[in-house]
Scaffold this motif. Structure first.
Motif, PDB file in Angstrom:
ATOM      1  N   ALA A  81      42.269  37.741  50.622  1.00  0.00           N
ATOM      2  CA  ALA A  81      43.670  37.593  50.608  1.00  0.00           C
ATOM      3  C   ALA A  81      42.842  36.139  50.390  1.00  0.00           C
ATOM      4  CB  ALA A  81      44.551  37.467  51.900  1.00  0.00           C
ATOM      5  N   LYS A  82      42.038  35.538  50.886  1.00  0.00           N
ATOM      6  CA  LYS A  82      41.778  33.726  50.683  1.00  0.00           C
ATOM      7  C   LYS A  82      41.644  33.862  49.046  1.00  0.00           C
ATOM      8  CE  LYS A  82      38.427  30.484  51.354  1.00  0.00           C
ATOM      9  NZ  LYS A  82      37.388  30.356  52.922  1.00  0.00           N
ATOM     10  N   TYR A  83      40.821  34.827  48.163  1.00  0.00           N
ATOM     11  CA  TYR A  83      40.656  34.031  46.868  1.00  0.00           C
ATOM     12  C   TYR A  83      41.339  35.023  46.047  1.00  0.00           C
ATOM     13  CZ  TYR A  83      36.622  32.831  48.939  1.00  0.00           C
ATOM     14  OH  TYR A  83      35.509  31.961  49.428  1.00  0.00           O
ATOM     15  N   ALA A  84      42.459  35.651  46.058  1.00  0.00           N
ATOM     16  CA  ALA A  84      43.352  36.949  45.690  1.00  0.00           C
ATOM     17  C   ALA A  84      44.348  36.135  44.600  1.00  0.00           C
ATOM     18  CB  ALA A  84      44.241  37.502  46.051  1.00  0.00           C
ATOM     19  N   SER A  85      44.156  34.973  44.230  1.00  0.00           N
ATOM     20  CA  SER A  85      44.814  34.419  43.358  1.00  0.00           C
ATOM     21  C   SER A  85      43.677  34.314  42.596  1.00  0.00           C
ATOM     22  CB  SER A  85      45.013  33.446  43.339  1.00  0.00           C
ATOM     23  OG  SER A  85      44.064  32.063  43.786  1.00  0.00           O
ATOM     24  N   LEU A  86      42.377  34.188  42.573  1.00  0.00           N
ATOM     25  CA  LEU A  86      41.771  34.306  41.369  1.00  0.00           C
ATOM     26  C   LEU A  86      41.636  35.439  39.741  1.00  0.00           C
ATOM     27  CD1 LEU A  86      38.108  33.018  43.359  1.00  0.00           C
ATOM     28  CD2 LEU A  86      39.579  31.515  40.843  1.00  0.00           C
ATOM     29  N   PHE A  87      42.099  36.370  40.647  1.00  0.00           N
ATOM     30  CA  PHE A  87      41.923  37.756  39.917  1.00  0.00           C
ATOM     31  C   PHE A  87      43.573  37.915  39.595  1.00  0.00           C
ATOM     32  CE2 PHE A  87      39.091  38.616  43.271  1.00  0.00           C
ATOM     33  CZ  PHE A  87      37.898  38.638  42.645  1.00  0.00           C
ATOM     34  N   ASN A  88      44.019  36.866  39.223  1.00  0.00           N
ATOM     35  CA  ASN A  88      44.990  36.573  38.355  1.00  0.00           C
ATOM     36  C   ASN A  88      44.901  36.044  37.186  1.00  0.00           C
ATOM     37  OD1 ASN A  88      47.206  38.297  40.235  1.00  0.00           O
ATOM     38  ND2 ASN A  88      47.777  35.783  41.484  1.00  0.00           N
ATOM     39  N   LEU A  89      43.569  35.301  36.954  1.00  0.00           N
ATOM     40  CA  LEU A  89      43.152  34.659  35.725  1.00  0.00           C
ATOM     41  C   LEU A  89      42.272  35.593  34.870  1.00  0.00           C
ATOM     42  CD1 LEU A  89      41.374  31.976  38.394  1.00  0.00           C
ATOM     43  CD2 LEU A  89      43.320  31.645  36.741  1.00  0.00           C
ATOM     44  N   ASP A  90      42.264  35.397  33.747  1.00  0.00           N
ATOM     45  CA  ASP A  90      41.823  36.312  32.785  1.00  0.00           C
ATOM     46  C   ASP A  90      40.290  35.833  32.833  1.00  0.00           C
ATOM     47  OD1 ASP A  90      40.160  36.348  29.694  1.00  0.00           O
ATOM     48  OD2 ASP A  90      42.396  36.475  29.636  1.00  0.00           O
ATOM     49  N   ILE A  91      39.345  37.427  32.736  1.00  0.00           N
ATOM     50  CA  ILE A  91      38.482  37.687  32.547  1.00  0.00           C
ATOM     51  C   ILE A  91      37.123  36.554  32.000  1.00  0.00           C
ATOM     52  CG2 ILE A  91      38.025  39.616  31.822  1.00  0.00           C
ATOM     53  CD1 ILE A  91      36.587  40.586  34.695  1.00  0.00           C
ATOM     54  N   THR A  92      37.735  36.418  31.051  1.00  0.00           N
ATOM     55  CA  THR A  92      37.271  34.911  30.014  1.00  0.00           C
ATOM     56  C   THR A  92      37.299  33.871  29.992  1.00  0.00           C
ATOM     57  OG1 THR A  92      38.405  35.386  28.488  1.00  0.00           O
ATOM     58  CG2 THR A  92      37.208  37.344  27.953  1.00  0.00           C
ATOM     59  N   ASP A  93      38.107  33.230  31.858  1.00  0.00           N
ATOM     60  CA  ASP A  93      38.860  32.416  31.383  1.00  0.00           C
ATOM     61  C   ASP A  93      37.660  31.689  32.903  1.00  0.00           C
ATOM     62  OD1 ASP A  93      39.679  29.328  31.484  1.00  0.00           O
ATOM     63  OD2 ASP A  93      41.436  30.634  32.349  1.00  0.00           O
ATOM     64  N   TYR A  94      36.243  31.345  32.326  1.00  0.00           N
ATOM     65  CA  TYR A  94      35.545  31.071  33.703  1.00  0.00           C
ATOM     66  C   TYR A  94      35.848  29.947  33.673  1.00  0.00           C
ATOM     67  CZ  TYR A  94      33.263  28.484  29.265  1.00  0.00           C
ATOM     68  OH  TYR A  94      33.071  27.558  28.445  1.00  0.00           O
ATOM     69  N   LYS A 135      26.851  43.690  45.358  1.00  0.00           N
ATOM     70  CA  LYS A 135      27.975  44.184  45.266  1.00  0.00           C
ATOM     71  C   LYS A 135      28.790  43.556  46.230  1.00  0.00           C
ATOM     72  CE  LYS A 135      29.254  49.001  46.649  1.00  0.00           C
ATOM     73  NZ  LYS A 135      29.854  49.086  47.522  1.00  0.00           N
ATOM     74  N   ASP A 136      28.027  43.017  47.157  1.00  0.00           N
ATOM     75  CA  ASP A 136      28.953  42.071  48.468  1.00  0.00           C
ATOM     76  C   ASP A 136      29.424  41.422  47.752  1.00  0.00           C
ATOM     77  OD1 ASP A 136      29.802  42.725  51.637  1.00  0.00           O
ATOM     78  OD2 ASP A 136      28.447  40.931  51.565  1.00  0.00           O
ATOM     79  N   HIS A 137      29.208  40.709  47.331  1.00  0.00           N
ATOM     80  CA  HIS A 137      29.999  38.975  46.794  1.00  0.00           C
ATOM     81  C   HIS A 137      31.727  39.972  45.714  1.00  0.00           C
ATOM     82  CE1 HIS A 137      30.493  36.341  43.274  1.00  0.00           C
ATOM     83  NE2 HIS A 137      30.392  35.473  43.907  1.00  0.00           N
ATOM     84  N   SER A 138      30.985  40.998  45.304  1.00  0.00           N
ATOM     85  CA  SER A 138      32.162  40.793  44.075  1.00  0.00           C
ATOM     86  C   SER A 138      33.513  41.226  45.372  1.00  0.00           C
ATOM     87  CB  SER A 138      31.394  42.599  43.651  1.00  0.00           C
ATOM     88  OG  SER A 138      31.386  42.192  42.851  1.00  0.00           O
ATOM     89  N   ASP A 139      32.476  42.513  46.211  1.00  0.00           N
ATOM     90  CA  ASP A 139      33.806  42.797  47.588  1.00  0.00           C
ATOM     91  C   ASP A 139      34.077  41.504  48.812  1.00  0.00           C
ATOM     92  OD1 ASP A 139      33.118  45.805  46.508  1.00  0.00           O
ATOM     93  OD2 ASP A 139      31.710  46.177  48.345  1.00  0.00           O
ATOM     94  N   PHE A 140      33.419  41.039  48.472  1.00  0.00           N
ATOM     95  CA  PHE A 140      33.852  39.317  49.309  1.00  0.00           C
ATOM     96  C   PHE A 140      34.873  38.951  48.939  1.00  0.00           C
ATOM     97  CE2 PHE A 140      33.140  34.993  50.170  1.00  0.00           C
ATOM     98  CZ  PHE A 140      33.090  34.544  51.469  1.00  0.00           C
ATOM     99  N   LEU A 141      35.274  39.069  47.849  1.00  0.00           N
ATOM    100  CA  LEU A 141      35.894  37.955  46.748  1.00  0.00           C
ATOM    101  C   LEU A 141      37.085  38.542  46.298  1.00  0.00           C
ATOM    102  CD1 LEU A 141      33.797  35.839  44.419  1.00  0.00           C
ATOM    103  CD2 LEU A 141      34.591  35.036  45.949  1.00  0.00           C
ATOM    104  N   ARG A 142      36.906  40.210  46.025  1.00  0.00           N
ATOM    105  CA  ARG A 142      38.088  41.253  46.154  1.00  0.00           C
ATOM    106  C   ARG A 142      38.631  41.042  47.769  1.00  0.00           C
ATOM    107  NH1 ARG A 142      41.093  42.287  41.953  1.00  0.00           N
ATOM    108  NH2 ARG A 142      41.553  44.087  42.615  1.00  0.00           N
ATOM    109  N   SER A 143      37.699  41.394  48.658  1.00  0.00           N
ATOM    110  CA  SER A 143      39.108  41.851  49.681  1.00  0.00           C
ATOM    111  C   SER A 143      39.449  40.886  50.975  1.00  0.00           C
ATOM    112  CB  SER A 143      37.843  42.746  50.814  1.00  0.00           C
ATOM    113  OG  SER A 143      37.026  42.036  50.882  1.00  0.00           O
TER     114      SER A 143
END
Length: 182
Positions: free
Chosen positions: A107-120, A97-105
């Protein structure tokens, strides 16, 4: 014990958790499982065993939880290897859970969430570009792990090999998480 057997057991044990976190946060289950496997040696690293930290996440200045000190890649003023502060968790679920929150919260990782969820592949390269790991081959290790164990199937739920018992309990809405400065 055979490495593949250990890896498969790890995947079987934590795939539902990874999918639940993907549905909650938007971090692909394939990426989460691959990172956990690479960072924790499929749950066998000292950090994972001693602190339930399966993602190698360090404390950061805003961390208010438990800590675990372990030599990693931090150097003191004289260039000597020193102990690094890592996050410690009561259980592995909290680490996921914290890994998810760490990435989501962050700004450093914000660009990742513009990627398709299946584009590993883009997620793997993006994590490295955003500074998640210092290992130059980190992206390739994630991609190799995802492909070797077909972890990409957890991003779509379409594989007949993947029986997700908790599927009905999952929600499709991604929960927003408060941003922090990283």
């Amino acid at each position: 014990m055979d490495e593949r057997v250990v890896a498969q057991a790890y995947i079987e044990r934590y795939s539902v958790l990874a999918v639940n976190e993907m549905r909650r946060s938007g971090v692909p289950a394939s990426i989460k499982l691959a990172q956990a496997m690479v960072e924790s040696n499929a749950g066998r690293s000292v950090l994972a065993l001693e602190s339930n930290n399966h993602f190698g996440i360090k404390c950061k200045s805003y961390w208010k939880g438990q800590s675990y000190y372990h030599k990693d890649d931090d150097l003191d003023a004289k260039g000597k290897l020193m102990e690094s502060c890592f996050r410690a968790y009561a259980d592995i679920d909290a680490s996921f859970k914290d890994h998810s929150d760490f990435l989501r919260s962050s700004a450093k990782y914000a660009s990742l969430f513009n990627l398709d969820i299946t584009d590993y592949k883009s997620w793997a390269y993006g994590l490295k570009e955003c500074g998640y790991a210092t290992d130059r081959s980190y992206s390739l290790k994630l991609i190799r792990t995802i492909e070797e164990y077909q972890l990409y199937r957890y991003d779509t739920y379409l594989s007949s090999e993947f029986d997700l018992p908790a599927y009905q309990a999952l929600t499709s809405q991604i929960v927003p998480i408060q941003s922090t400065i990283d």
